[in-house]
Write a protein that holds these residues in place. Structure first.
Motif, PDB file in Angstrom:
ATOM      1  N   LYS A   1       0.811  -1.225   0.000  1.00 27.87           N
ATOM      2  CA  LYS A   1       0.000   0.000   0.000  1.00 27.87           C
ATOM      3  C   LYS A   1       0.843   1.274   0.000  1.00 27.87           C
ATOM      4  N   ALA A   2       2.158   1.126   0.111  1.00 29.19           N
ATOM      5  CA  ALA A   2       3.030   2.300   0.127  1.00 29.19           C
ATOM      6  C   ALA A   2       3.151   2.897  -1.272  1.00 29.19           C
ATOM      7  N   HIS A   3       3.466   4.174  -1.322  1.00 30.69           N
ATOM      8  CA  HIS A   3       3.650   4.881  -2.589  1.00 30.69           C
ATOM      9  C   HIS A   3       5.159   5.017  -2.851  1.00 30.69           C
ATOM     10  N   PHE A   4       5.643   4.348  -3.878  1.00 35.59           N
ATOM     11  CA  PHE A   4       7.060   4.396  -4.241  1.00 35.59           C
ATOM     12  C   PHE A   4       7.240   5.440  -5.336  1.00 35.59           C
ATOM     13  N   LEU A   5       7.950   6.530  -5.006  1.00 34.43           N
ATOM     14  CA  LEU A   5       8.113   7.638  -5.940  1.00 34.43           C
ATOM     15  C   LEU A   5       9.382   7.540  -6.773  1.00 34.43           C
ATOM     16  N   GLY A   6      10.249   6.562  -6.472  1.00 34.22           N
ATOM     17  CA  GLY A   6      11.480   6.417  -7.231  1.00 34.22           C
ATOM     18  C   GLY A   6      12.523   7.445  -6.824  1.00 34.22           C
TER      19      GLY A   6
END
Length: 379
Positions: A251-256
């Motif tokens: 559920k985490a948001h990986f922004l790179g």
């Protein structure tokens, strides 16, 4: 101030981006702004120049995603031709160790900057012989740092560790932070508002991590806070652990990977910064988060002990106690007024840590190496 001519021998430089590269670039920026002379020697490929300073490359190889310089006697010729007053070895290990040896052979003063916890890093990849790997690494570090006139540690914990392992002639030298790029006012920028709408569409409290995604960063600890009510996790960075972390934290948001303004905007989109690694020699992302006006949570170990003032700029958790990270993050996530107060305190604290002031301190260490106290005439 008298002009200094310095050769910076670094294990890492552009286009590779990491803490060592960033520190070297900020040192060069201030040297350029104040009229000093410098040259960079690093593994290739690299730009031919930076801020008007020449960049000389040596042969390099790629190891576990890192560009590593191959130690050769070519470095001695490069330094002899440039004839610096002092050699600055940035996070020396292989290429940098050769730079320190070359400086000693040429009779040049040298300053080594200890930045990467190589004993722990290599031990983590040593498997069943990890203990032997760590001991062997410390033996090598004692040798290479014995070649330097001064070894600078980034935190009091690291300074003590170096002393405990017999590293001679040590001193404390911290790191600066860009308080213009990282600023609380960025929270009001439209790009930041757009990002928050994406990662917290229902007004969740946004918890964030910034850094390399690798085993030594211990980002798996974030699983402890993944189900905190009304929160959202944002992870900024890239590295070999990304696939595993995406499975662990679905559920985490990986922004790179982000740098410059996009990175500053990512910090600004957070409500709370969470640092997970227990083996940091300093903790630069903590300073960047504090410059952005964020309260921070970090392990009570290593570099963060010098940066985080518990109850004032953030909270420290016991990394050996189950649930300690969740307790610390949960208490801040649930209390907006405490987050606001701590974020403001953190911003005030790092406003005194400009790179200009920090590099001025480094120039004093250069002067001490060039003209050591025992060689000075008594007036």
């Amino acid at each position: 101030m008298r002009v200094v001519r310095v050769a910076i021998v670094t294990e890492s430089f552009l286009p590779t981006l990491n803490g060592v590269t960033t520190s070297v670039c900020r040192v060069l920026d201030h040297l350029a702004d104040t009229g000093h002379e410098a040259m960079v020697v690093c593994p290739g490929p690299a730009p031919a120049a930076y801020r008007g300073f020449p960049v000389r490359t040596v042969r390099g190889v790629t190891v576990r995603g890192f560009r590593v310089g191959v130690p050769t006697f070519e470095l001695e010729r490069i330094l002899a031709d440039y004839a610096p007053q002092v050699v600055h070895a940035a996070s020396p290990f292989g290429h940098g160790a050769r730079g320190l040896a070359a400086a000693r052979n040429l009779g040049l003063p040298s300053v080594a900057v200890y930045q990467t916890d190589m004993p722990t890093y290599l031990a983590q990849h040593g498997g069943p012989i990890s203990g032997g790997v760590e001991r062997a690494t410390w033996r090598w570090l004692r040798h290479l740092h014995s070649l330097a006139d001064i070894t600078l540690a980034p935190s009091s914990t690291t300074l003590q560790e170096l002393n405990d392992h017999g590293i001679p002639r040590t001193a404390l030298w911290g790191r600066g932070v860009d308080t213009v790029t990282y600023h609380p006012d960025r929270r009001f920028e439209e790009e930041v508002a757009d990002l928050r709408r994406c990662v917290a569409p229902h007004g969740e409290t946004v918890l964030g991590y910034v850094g390399r995604l690798a085993p030594e960063k211990e980002i798996h600890r974030l699983a402890e806070v993944a189900d905190l009510p009304h929160t959202s996790i944002v992870i900024v960075g890239d590295g070999p652990s990304r696939d595993r972390l995406e499975r662990l934290l679905p559920k985490a948001h990986f922004l790179g990977f982000r740098e410059g303004l996009p990175l500053a905007q990512a910090y600004a989109a957070l409500d709370l910064f969470v640092h997970t690694g227990c083996h940091e020699t300093f903790g630069q992302t903590l300073q960047e988060a504090m410059a952005a006006g964020l309260p921070v949570v970090a392990p009570a170990a290593g570099g963060p002990l010098d940066i985080v003032k518990p109850g004032v700029t953030g909270l420290l958790f016991d990394p050996e106690r189950d649930g300690a990270l969740r307790q610390a993050v949960g208490s801040l996530a649930a209390d907006e007024s405490m987050r606001t107060r701590m974020g403001a305190s953190g911003r005030r604290k790092v406003e005194q840590r400009s790179w200009a002031s920090v590099v001025d301190q480094l120039l004093d260490f250069y002067a001490d190496a060039i003209n050591p106290a025992y060689a000075r005439r008594v007036a």
